[in-house]
Design an enzyme around this catalytic site. Structure first.
Site, PDB file in Angstrom:
ATOM      1  N   GLU A 144       0.836  -1.199   0.000  1.00 28.57           N
ATOM      2  CA  GLU A 144       0.000   0.000   0.000  1.00 28.57           C
ATOM      3  C   GLU A 144       0.877   1.257   0.000  1.00 28.57           C
ATOM      4  O   GLU A 144       1.840   1.356   0.771  1.00 28.57           O
ATOM      5  CB  GLU A 144      -0.886  -0.044   1.249  1.00 28.57           C
ATOM      6  CG  GLU A 144      -1.809   1.128   1.459  1.00 28.57           C
ATOM      7  CD  GLU A 144      -2.633   0.964   2.733  1.00 28.57           C
ATOM      8  OE1 GLU A 144      -3.608   1.714   2.912  1.00 28.57           O
ATOM      9  OE2 GLU A 144      -2.279   0.085   3.564  1.00 28.57           O
ATOM     10  N   LYS A 177      -9.216   2.940  -2.258  1.00 28.74           N
ATOM     11  CA  LYS A 177      -9.501   2.141  -1.070  1.00 28.74           C
ATOM     12  C   LYS A 177     -10.908   2.453  -0.572  1.00 28.74           C
ATOM     13  O   LYS A 177     -11.337   3.608  -0.545  1.00 28.74           O
ATOM     14  CB  LYS A 177      -8.465   2.469   0.012  1.00 28.74           C
ATOM     15  CG  LYS A 177      -8.530   1.618   1.271  1.00 28.74           C
ATOM     16  CD  LYS A 177      -7.336   1.951   2.168  1.00 28.74           C
ATOM     17  CE  LYS A 177      -7.278   1.094   3.418  1.00 28.74           C
ATOM     18  NZ  LYS A 177      -6.075   1.394   4.228  1.00 28.74           N
ATOM     19  N   CYS A 181      -5.492  -3.085   1.938  1.00 32.32           N
ATOM     20  CA  CYS A 181      -5.320  -3.257   3.385  1.00 32.32           C
ATOM     21  C   CYS A 181      -6.622  -3.460   4.163  1.00 32.32           C
ATOM     22  O   CYS A 181      -7.196  -4.536   4.152  1.00 32.32           O
ATOM     23  CB  CYS A 181      -4.518  -2.089   3.937  1.00 32.32           C
ATOM     24  SG  CYS A 181      -3.708  -2.471   5.525  1.00 32.32           S
ATOM     25  N   GLY A 222     -24.582 -61.525  12.051  1.00 27.70           N
ATOM     26  CA  GLY A 222     -23.466 -60.620  11.835  1.00 27.70           C
ATOM     27  C   GLY A 222     -23.676 -59.614  10.722  1.00 27.70           C
ATOM     28  O   GLY A 222     -24.656 -59.648   9.971  1.00 27.70           O
ATOM     29  N   LYS A 246     -19.606 -50.673 -11.160  1.00 33.16           N
ATOM     30  CA  LYS A 246     -19.275 -51.190  -9.826  1.00 33.16           C
ATOM     31  C   LYS A 246     -19.494 -50.110  -8.766  1.00 33.16           C
ATOM     32  O   LYS A 246     -19.996 -50.393  -7.674  1.00 33.16           O
ATOM     33  CB  LYS A 246     -17.831 -51.677  -9.794  1.00 33.16           C
ATOM     34  CG  LYS A 246     -17.551 -52.851 -10.728  1.00 33.16           C
ATOM     35  CD  LYS A 246     -16.097 -53.293 -10.667  1.00 33.16           C
ATOM     36  CE  LYS A 246     -15.836 -54.455 -11.625  1.00 33.16           C
ATOM     37  NZ  LYS A 246     -14.431 -54.913 -11.584  1.00 33.16           N
TER      38      LYS A 246
END
Length: 678
Positions: free
Chosen positions: A54, A123, A179, A478, A636
């Site tokens: 800046e 800015k 900034c 299971g 798959k």
């Protein structure tokens, strides 16, 4: 190899730099000279865009001197000096200067390219608290649009509505903020990104105090992640006035939240931080992220209100190397702290996934086939930890090793040792009699004693193993735990249906082969199990990856058929997560793998396994990967069982990250590689 293939521009990348010149305290001519010196250095390094601090042409900390007419005249002269010097230089320069317009002084970013001032961005947010007093000197650019300003005898675009775009390099689009702008809740760069800028730049002074560096890094990382952009940040450094403040010259470049490079701090010499950003990766990420488009809609489409300032960049598509670290293992962090954190998360995602499924279905047992290889080993230790968490005995795991015609004594021994060390209900079923009977019933030559080892011979064994597991799960209440991993799903390297593609819960489906190796090492290093279990796990890590289906003197090698998993996982990451073209993937893989001595390897990776691959080898395996992934394996993946997504790199469940037709073709990808590859 074609010259274009070697060019970063061919692969939609750009070289950017954060510059930290040696400042003066208000000597604009000296600051212009320092700016030009770094611009020439950047030109020699083939930089496309430089971001300066800046107010670097005037210096930041000169307070009321900004309001002196002589300083304002000197500033315009400095801009003209830099503009003239830029005529024969490659980089676009973003320099900082205070510019007067219509009775107001603005803190500005000035874009300069090849002898031309492209535009001036004032800015927006001026800090006026604690040590900052900018509203004393400057006016805010908030709301200033469709304006111009006189610079060097001509009118140039002026306002907060500017983005800059190369006419001859479509991915070179950038935005500038200054900034405090990105300390604000609504950084202007958000609108810039939504309007199409891929590189957001911050010219900053930002004096340093304890902890400030972390704050800047946090803001840069988060803005690059939220705005799906590269973020180049440059803060003022040596030479600024230290009357009441100090300066560290921090520079950084982030991309999608990831730090690509950072400068040294508190240096006494000028510095140029140079790195290549991947604009194609950013473009593809925006295409995948519907929220990005929704945000543009919510802001009334900023692209409709922004001026797009064109310029000729004149790319030559030369080979300028690659200034960017490419991880060999994109699923595996190569820094110790991140590796530990990611392994902890991945392992526990899997553990919690299977634990929840056990609770949800009321499974009395977990049934798992244990071969002594990496995948089944990892699935078994995850299952054991899940039962520990649930307060259930590990004997509730029915672990079965099922030797076939090519099972080695080593893998069978490791399987038994691991099952015993973990305290599972360990069993063995020899599948050879059943396989021989099935082959004989089918009229297969092997059933008559002939040594015919075709795909039918292999899949009869794989299918019988899965068949036994499901029937035993029926018998004992299971749940069959799948062992196949993400790498195998990507390649289709699994037996469909009654085979290792199927299970009740695919706990490894989100984990690639390369990560599984590190997860197992992590469990050893963090003492997840006892010493005997660790000993067996170490032995298994040293065993060559093999399906062990075809008998013979030499062990059957998976990687000799489908390619190194290290390369296949690299390919899979960039296809699944980023959707990159094969030629780009080949370029990245070549830079990642061509020199075993270059770059970082993940912690704990065995020295003897560190290897390199030349471009011909990479391209050959990539062709095979593309064919397998896009043409013959999707059916798959379309029918895979449930399993947890583990890596941000992606998963292949049709209910999650990946949806594709089962009858697709690989032609588009193979043609692209042939046309644009090496």
């Amino acid at each position: 190899m074609s010259e274009r293939f070697r060019s970063i521009h061919h692969h939609r990348m750009l070289r950017v730099a954060a510059a930290t010149p040696l400042a003066s305290v208000g000597d604009a001519a000296a600051n212009a000279a320092a700016t030009i010196a770094l611009a020439r250095e950047a030109d020699a390094q083939s930089v496309d865009l430089i971001v300066y601090p800046e107010l670097n042409l005037t210096s930041y900390a000169i307070d009321d001197l900004h309001l002196q007419s002589a300083m304002q005249t000197a500033t315009l002269s400095a801009i003209e000096t830099v503009r003239a010097a830029s005529a024969d230089l490659r980089p676009v320069l973003l320099v900082g200067a205070a510019i007067a317009r219509n009775g107001r002084l603005y803190n500005c970013a000035v874009a300069i390219a090849r002898g031309r001032v492209l535009g001036v961005v004032p800015k927006t947010f001026l800090p006026n608290y604690r040590e900052y007093y900018e509203k004393r000197w400057f006016a805010s650019g908030m709301g200033l649009r469709d304006l111009d300003v006189a610079i060097g005898g001509e009118r140039v675009p002026f306002g907060t509505d500017l983005i800059f775009a190369a006419d001859d390099l479509p991915h070179f689009v950038f935005h500038a903020e200054i900034c405090e702008d990105y300390w604000a809740p609504t950084p202007p760069s958000t609108a810039g990104a939504l309007a199409g800028a891929l590189i957001c730049c911050n010219l900053s002074a930002s004096n340093v105090v304890v902890g400030k560096s972390r704050e800047r890094m946090m803001l840069s990382a988060s803005q690059s992640a939220r705005a799906i952009c590269a973020y180049v940040y440059s803060a003022a450094g040596p030479g600024e006035s230290t009357t009441d403040l100090a300066w560290d010259g921090q520079g950084s470049v982030h991309e999608l939240g990831e730090l690509l490079a950072s400068s040294s701090r508190f240096a006494h010499a000028p510095e140029l931080l140079v790195v290549d950003v991947d604009c194609e990766r950013l473009i593809q990420e925006r295409l995948r992220n519907g929220t990005f488009n929704d945000a543009a809609s919510a802001q009334d489409h900023p692209e409709c209100g922004m001026r797009r300032i064109g310029f000729a960049h004149r790319p030559d598509y030369a080979d300028v190397g690659l200034r960017r670290e490419i991880r060999r293992f994109p699923f595996v962090p190569n820094t110790p702290d991140k590796l530990d954190e990611d392994c902890f998360e991945a392992f526990n995602i899997q553990v919690e996934g299977i634990a929840k499924r056990v609770q949800a279905v009321g499974a009395e047992r977990l049934v798992i086939g244990v071969s002594g290889g990496l995948d089944s080993t990892h699935a078994l230790i995850v299952a054991a930890k899940a039962l520990d968490r649930l307060g259930r005995p590990r004997s509730d795991i029915v672990a079965i090793t099922m030797p076939g015609f090519a099972t080695s004594d080593g893998t069978k021994g490791n399987a038994w040792a691991l099952m015993r060390a973990l305290g599972c209900t360990a069993e063995e079923i020899d599948i050879r009699p059943a396989a021989t009977r099935m082959l004989a019933d089918m009229g297969h030559p092997f059933g008559r004693g002939e040594p015919v080892y075709d795909v039918t011979f292999e899949n009869v064994q794989a299918g019988l193993r899965t068949d036994y597991l499901f029937r035993i799960a029926n018998q004992r209440g299971g749940l069959v735990v799948g062992t196949g991993d993400l790498s195998e799903l990507a390649l289709g390297w699994c037996t469909y249906g009654v085979g290792d593609q199927m299970s009740h819960y695919a706990v490894n489906a989100g984990v690639p082969k390369t990560l599984i190796q590190f997860l197992i090492r992590w469990t050893i290093d963090t003492d997840q199990y006892d010493a005997e279990t660790d000993r067996v796990l170490t032995a298994i890590l040293g065993t060559e990856i093999s399906p062990e289906l075809v008998p013979g003197e030499q062990m059957q090698s998976t990687e000799s058929k489908i390619g190194p998993y290290a390369l296949n996982d690299f390919f899979a990451h960039y296809v699944i997560r980023h959707g990159l073209a094969p030629s780009k993937i080949a370029f990245l893989a070549w830079h990642a793998w061509r020199d075993a001595a270059a770059g970082r390897w993940p912690l704990g990776y065995p020295e003897e396994a560190k290897t390199a691959y030349d471009l011909a080898t990479i391209t050959s395996w990539l062709e095979r990967f593309v064919f397998r992934f896009f043409q013959i394996s999707q059916f798959k993946r379309s029918a895979i069982p449930n399993g947890p997504k583990v890596s941000a790199g992606g998963a292949l469940s049709p209910r999650g990250d990946w949806r594709a037709p089962s009858d697709g073709t690989a032609k588009v990808w193979l043609d692209e590689l042939a046309a644009n590859g090496p």
